[in-house]
Design an enzyme around this catalytic site. Structure first.
Site, PDB file in Angstrom:
ATOM      1  N   ASP A 112      44.946  56.878  78.606  1.00  0.00           N
ATOM      2  CA  ASP A 112      45.337  56.096  79.764  1.00  0.00           C
ATOM      3  C   ASP A 112      46.846  56.171  79.869  1.00  0.00           C
ATOM      4  OD1 ASP A 112      42.714  55.384  80.143  1.00  0.00           O
ATOM      5  OD2 ASP A 112      43.080  53.229  80.215  1.00  0.00           O
ATOM      6  N   HIS A 138      46.483  49.852  76.150  1.00  0.00           N
ATOM      7  CA  HIS A 138      47.666  49.762  77.010  1.00  0.00           C
ATOM      8  C   HIS A 138      48.823  49.080  76.281  1.00  0.00           C
ATOM      9  CE1 HIS A 138      44.920  50.110  80.807  1.00  0.00           C
ATOM     10  NE2 HIS A 138      44.819  51.131  79.967  1.00  0.00           N
ATOM     11  N   ASP A 141      51.700  48.033  77.444  1.00  0.00           N
ATOM     12  CA  ASP A 141      52.609  47.143  78.161  1.00  0.00           C
ATOM     13  C   ASP A 141      52.316  45.651  78.006  1.00  0.00           C
ATOM     14  OD1 ASP A 141      50.359  47.489  79.718  1.00  0.00           O
ATOM     15  OD2 ASP A 141      51.414  48.363  81.429  1.00  0.00           O
ATOM     16  N   ASP A 167      47.577  52.674  85.158  1.00  0.00           N
ATOM     17  CA  ASP A 167      46.561  53.133  84.217  1.00  0.00           C
ATOM     18  C   ASP A 167      46.280  54.618  84.383  1.00  0.00           C
ATOM     19  OD1 ASP A 167      46.436  50.427  83.764  1.00  0.00           O
ATOM     20  OD2 ASP A 167      44.334  50.198  84.338  1.00  0.00           O
ATOM     21  N   CYS A 204      51.200  46.964  85.374  1.00  0.00           N
ATOM     22  CA  CYS A 204      49.951  47.684  85.651  1.00  0.00           C
ATOM     23  C   CYS A 204      49.764  47.945  87.136  1.00  0.00           C
ATOM     24  CB  CYS A 204      48.753  46.877  85.160  1.00  0.00           C
ATOM     25  SG  CYS A 204      48.811  46.366  83.442  1.00  0.00           S
TER      26      CYS A 204
END
Length: 369
Positions: free
Chosen positions: A202, A251, A253, A126, A354
């Site tokens: 991020d 995010h 992913d 992150d 992560c």
């Protein structure tokens, strides 16, 4: 004489590639794994207050009390999940680096705001993105994570002494003007909580494909943040944006994963296959099967954390062991899945991708399109 020696040393090129990572699939040699130890449930940043309804926050607080440390049981189980993961990585020949233990339950403030405490060091992805021999610190929009980088300082000192470049984006002020409480309104200038008051992003909103970086706008990444990253990387790199269909985008992913040259895994719920960036036109697009719902509570993430995997090379991929449909699909596609029980890490808002930061992969900068 001593001065000349110092100058000569500074001019001498450093050939030891302590930090070297250009994509998501080259052979993984060294990785940082985060830790949920001392986790504190701040979860009261503007983005949390605006994004989650009172009903959702009440449900979350059935399990985790706001502005309180995580329950010991959660932390112990999270650490056990981390250790299982580390055992697999080391057995597969990867050098694992651990973060420093720091506390997060202390209130802190700036002239513009204050917060009850931090979060934890569970998810280095992150905070940082590795591009070649650079470790870039992201200008995150979360006030409670303002000092989260403390847990990595001794590692950065070591890497810098061995030739890595540690770069931090301009530290944001995180004033109230950065956040848009009316983002859901039809008249809002943006569908996201963030305005373009200052650059924020991020690092987990980007994945790397050599000279091409794939990113997205989200509730934690704004356009001026993306612009800063593109300017910083320069003309050798191009940042391409996807349009996320995630109702709470944050995010990239859990939306798509780059598995190998020419192979893209996507979550069809968050991604319109027909609107992928043109660069993927000749790639094999692998549609992820419906995820097995995870059992841990509270549910702070989508069940599509299933595709939050980690490539050890172009074949080996670490996958949550309960995701049997995905494991079967990956085998059919020619990959070698490595199952690992990791759901007890999910209350700390992260999966395998992560929870790691790949410091060194055995590869060079290339173009794949």
């Amino acid at each position: 004489m001593a001065t000349n020696t110092i100058v000569e040393t500074l001019k001498k090129p450093i050939t030891n590639k302590t930090v070297n990572s250009h994509n998501e699939w080259d052979l993984l040699e060294e990785v940082i794994v985060g830790s949920p130890k001392n986790a504190f449930f701040s979860f009261w940043d503007p983005i949390d207050r605006y994004l989650y309804s009172q009903k959702e926050l009440t449900e979350i607080e059935r399990y985790l009390k706001l502005k309180q440390p995580y329950p010991r049981e959660y932390i112990e189980k999270g650490i056990q999940a981390k250790e299982r993961f580390i055992h697999i990585l080391e057995a597969e020949g990867v050098k694992v680096r651990r973060v420093e233990e720091v506390g997060y339950n202390q209130e802190f403030f700036t002239p513009l705001w204050k917060t009850a405490g931090g979060f934890c060091a569970a998810n280095p992805r992150d905070l940082f993105i590795v591009i070649g021999d650079q470790i870039i610190e992201a200008p995150m929009c979360s006030r409670s994570r303002f000092f989260e980088t403390r847990a990595y300082r001794s590692l950065w000192k070591e890497y810098a002494e061995n030739g890595a470049y540690i770069v931090a984006a301009p530290r944001p002020l995180l004033s109230d003007d950065l956040y848009n409480p009316d983002f859901a309104s039809p008249n809002s200038a943006t569908p996201y909580i963030l305005t373009n008051q200052e650059p924020v992003f991020d690092a987990a909103d980007f994945i790397r494909c050599g000279r091409d970086i794939i990113g997205q706008l989200s509730h934690v990444t704004n356009q001026v943040g993306i612009d800063w990253l593109q300017r910083h990387l320069g003309e050798d790199y191009t940042v391409h944006l996807i349009k996320s269909l995630d109702p709470k985008p944050s995010h990239i992913d859990t939306t798509l994963a780059l598995l190998a040259p020419g192979k893209l895994l996507i979550n069809p719920t968050f991604t319109d296959v027909n609107k992928l960036p043109e660069i993927f036109k000749k790639w094999d697009v692998l549609i992820a099967p419906e995820p097995v719902p995870f059992k841990t509570r509270p549910q702070l993430m989508s069940n599509w954390i299933s595709i939050n995997t980690l490539m050890l090379d172009e074949n080996r991929i670490v996958v949550e062991e309960r995701q049997k449909p995905l494991i079967r699909a990956l085998k059919d596609w020619g990959f070698q899945p490595i199952p690992c029980a990791f759901e007890d890490y999910y209350p700390f808002i992260g999966g395998f991708h992560c929870a790691t930061l790949d410091i060194r992969r055995n590869g060079e900068l290339e173009s794949y399109f």
